[in-house]
Design a protein around this motif. Structure first.
Motif, PDB file in Angstrom:
ATOM      1  N   LEU A 113      -2.987   8.007   6.161  1.00  0.00           N
ATOM      2  CA  LEU A 113      -4.060   7.688   7.120  1.00  0.00           C
ATOM      3  C   LEU A 113      -3.736   6.454   7.960  1.00  0.00           C
ATOM      4  N   ASP A 114      -2.511   5.929   7.799  1.00  0.00           N
ATOM      5  CA  ASP A 114      -2.073   4.868   8.707  1.00  0.00           C
ATOM      6  C   ASP A 114      -1.606   5.607   9.957  1.00  0.00           C
ATOM      7  N   LEU A 115      -2.603   6.033  10.745  1.00  0.00           N
ATOM      8  CA  LEU A 115      -2.358   7.053  11.764  1.00  0.00           C
ATOM      9  C   LEU A 115      -1.362   6.607  12.831  1.00  0.00           C
TER      10      LEU A 115
ATOM     11  N   VAL B 179      -4.519   8.634  -0.798  1.00  0.00           N
ATOM     12  CA  VAL B 179      -4.635   8.323   0.627  1.00  0.00           C
ATOM     13  C   VAL B 179      -4.040   6.949   0.896  1.00  0.00           C
ATOM     14  N   ASP B 180      -2.985   6.907   1.725  1.00  0.00           N
ATOM     15  CA  ASP B 180      -2.410   5.630   2.162  1.00  0.00           C
ATOM     16  C   ASP B 180      -3.143   5.223   3.443  1.00  0.00           C
ATOM     17  N   THR B 181      -3.313   3.912   3.650  1.00  0.00           N
ATOM     18  CA  THR B 181      -4.176   3.457   4.750  1.00  0.00           C
ATOM     19  C   THR B 181      -3.516   2.359   5.583  1.00  0.00           C
TER      20      THR B 181
ATOM     21  N   GLY C 182       2.098   4.918  10.390  1.00  0.00           N
ATOM     22  CA  GLY C 182       2.363   5.455   9.054  1.00  0.00           C
ATOM     23  C   GLY C 182       3.850   5.553   8.762  1.00  0.00           C
ATOM     24  N   ASP C 183       4.232   5.114   7.561  1.00  0.00           N
ATOM     25  CA  ASP C 183       5.649   5.229   7.224  1.00  0.00           C
ATOM     26  C   ASP C 183       5.880   5.959   5.902  1.00  0.00           C
ATOM     27  N   VAL C 184       4.921   6.814   5.549  1.00  0.00           N
ATOM     28  CA  VAL C 184       5.103   7.638   4.359  1.00  0.00           C
ATOM     29  C   VAL C 184       6.291   8.579   4.563  1.00  0.00           C
TER      30      VAL C 184
ATOM     31  N   LYS D 130       0.838  -1.214   0.000  1.00  0.00           N
ATOM     32  CA  LYS D 130       0.000   0.000   0.000  1.00  0.00           C
ATOM     33  C   LYS D 130       0.868   1.258   0.000  1.00  0.00           C
ATOM     34  N   THR D 131       1.837   1.283   0.933  1.00  0.00           N
ATOM     35  CA  THR D 131       2.655   2.490   1.052  1.00  0.00           C
ATOM     36  C   THR D 131       3.555   2.645  -0.174  1.00  0.00           C
ATOM     37  N   THR D 132       4.061   1.517  -0.656  1.00  0.00           N
ATOM     38  CA  THR D 132       4.900   1.568  -1.856  1.00  0.00           C
ATOM     39  C   THR D 132       4.102   2.151  -3.024  1.00  0.00           C
TER      40      THR D 132
HETATM   41 MG    MG Z   1       1.940   0.866   4.801  1.00  0.00          MG
END
Ligand code: MG
Ligand code: ADP
Length: 362
Positions: free
Chosen positions: A137-139, A219-221, A142-144, A114-116
């Motif tokens: 939104l990976d509150l 939006v990343d989740t 999150g690793d964005v 997802k993040t990739t």
């Molecule tokens: Mg992720």
């Protein structure tokens, strides 16, 4: 036909329906317009104005019913309707600018990409000149920020204090810029404990302001349908759903799709991506299609260049643009997520016809 013309001409603000159009059709048009374009004034001309006509017409959202031979009455009705339209538009405060596409990247399983995908799609869109925002939104986990080597001085948590009056300036304060691509990013809170202190309406408000100011909001989740994820899905233009070639991932995708079905989310807004699609593990892409009964939009190959790029903090689309992973991510973004300007996609491009992904939930 009339609906089509209205659809293609957002500048049209008043419609007068002539006496020859059947009452039922006129009411249908008014009813559809009332939801999609509340500012549109619909005036109905009838040879005779009786109580039955009047009550069905007004119930469906027709503003006025006027006898077809009474030009003075029509003139007055139009004037009143124009006034109402301009007041509605005034209150809507720039609804016409409300055109950004919200794309939520989701999978109910962790570690599928997802993040990739969200970081790379966002960086690709931004670096090709589209005004793009990435929201983590990976509150809690999150690793964005770390994936893009950002040192955020603010996060989505700072939106809580602005809740109820978040505006363009407020939004700008939440953003950290990814300099190499020009991408704007709203990072997850530094302290995972803050995740629980972000009310869901903050996410909703933030995304609504964001779509007035960006062409794309990615939006990343986290790997579950949190209420924040549901809120994001609800106002998303597209959902990117990811699977990999393992049974739990496919099962989770099935469950996620069933859940979305149950919530009334339209199937045509979903883009299915198979990540690490060439991994030789016994399960084949065809098996995934059979299991989920939905075609895969894009297959992204497995490549060691992906973890290598993440460790360097440079998204693969910038780090190794010729890599097959980068090519597939660009294909995903350009063919399946970008706004299609010509042809049949007006419904997507046109904010006045924007649907809730969860029909009937608002
Ligand atoms: Mg992720
Ligand atoms: N196409 C790919 N090929 C190889 N490794 C990948 C690929 N996509 C993702 N990965 C790796 O899988 C791991 C999980 O990816 P990530 O994007 O963090 O998943 P999620 O956000 O769904 O938890 C990372 O180590 C990443 O490098």
């Amino acid at each position: 036909m009339v609906a089509r013309v209205l659809h293609d001409n957002l500048g049209v603000q008043q419609v007068v329906i002539g006496p020859d159009v059947a009452l039922e059709q006129a009411c249908e048009l008014a009813e559809a317009a009332r939801l999609d374009r509340p500012e549109l004034g619909v005036i109905l001309l009838r040879p005779r104005v009786d109580v039955t006509t009047l009550s069905s017409a007004l119930r469906s959202g027709v503003r006025e019913v006027v006898p077809s031979d009474d030009h003075t009455a029509l003139g007055e009705a139009l004037r009143r309707s124009r006034d109402l339209t301009s007041r509605l538009l005034g209150h809507a405060g720039g609804a016409a600018k409300d055109t950004g596409r919200i794309i939520t990247v989701f999978s109910a399983k962790g570690g599928v990409g997802k993040t990739t995908l969200s970081t790379n799609v966002a960086v690709h869109l931004a670096s090709t000149g589209s005004k793009t925002l990435l929201v983590d939104l990976d509150l809690a986990f999150g690793d964005v920020a770390i994936s893009l080597q950002l040192l955020p001085s603010s996060s989505i948590f700072d939106a809580v204090a602005m809740s109820g009056h978040l505006d363009e300036q407020g939004l700008a304060q939440l953003v950290t810029v990814h300099e190499p691509s020009g991408l704007d990013v709203i990072c997850a809170p530094n302290d995972p404990g803050d995740a629980d202190r972000i009310p869901v309406n903050v996410v909703n408000e933030l995304l609504k302001i964001a779509r007035q100011n960006y062409e794309y909001i990615i939006v990343d989740t986290p790997p579950s349908f949190t209420e924040h994820v549901l809120a994001a899905c609800d106002i998303s233009t597209s959902l990117v759903l990811i699977a990999t070639l393992d049974i739990p991932a496919v099962k989770n995708l099935r469950v996620a799709m069933d859940t979305l079905d149950m919530l009334g989310s339209p199937k045509d807004a979903r883009v299915i991506v198979l990540n690490k699609a060439d991994t030789k593990v016994g399960l084949r892409p065809e098996d995934v299609v059979t299991a989920i009964k939905t075609p895969i939009a894009v297959n992204i190959p497995n490549s060691l260049a992906v973890p290598a790029s993440i460790n360097r903090g440079v998204p693969i689309v910038l780090d190794d643009p010729k890599n097959a992973v980068s090519t597939s991510i660009r294909l995903l973004a350009d063919t399946h997520l970008r706004e299609v300007v010509i042809g049949a996609a007006e419904a997507e491009a046109d904010p006045s016809t924007r649907r809730s992904l969860f029909r009937g939930r608002r």
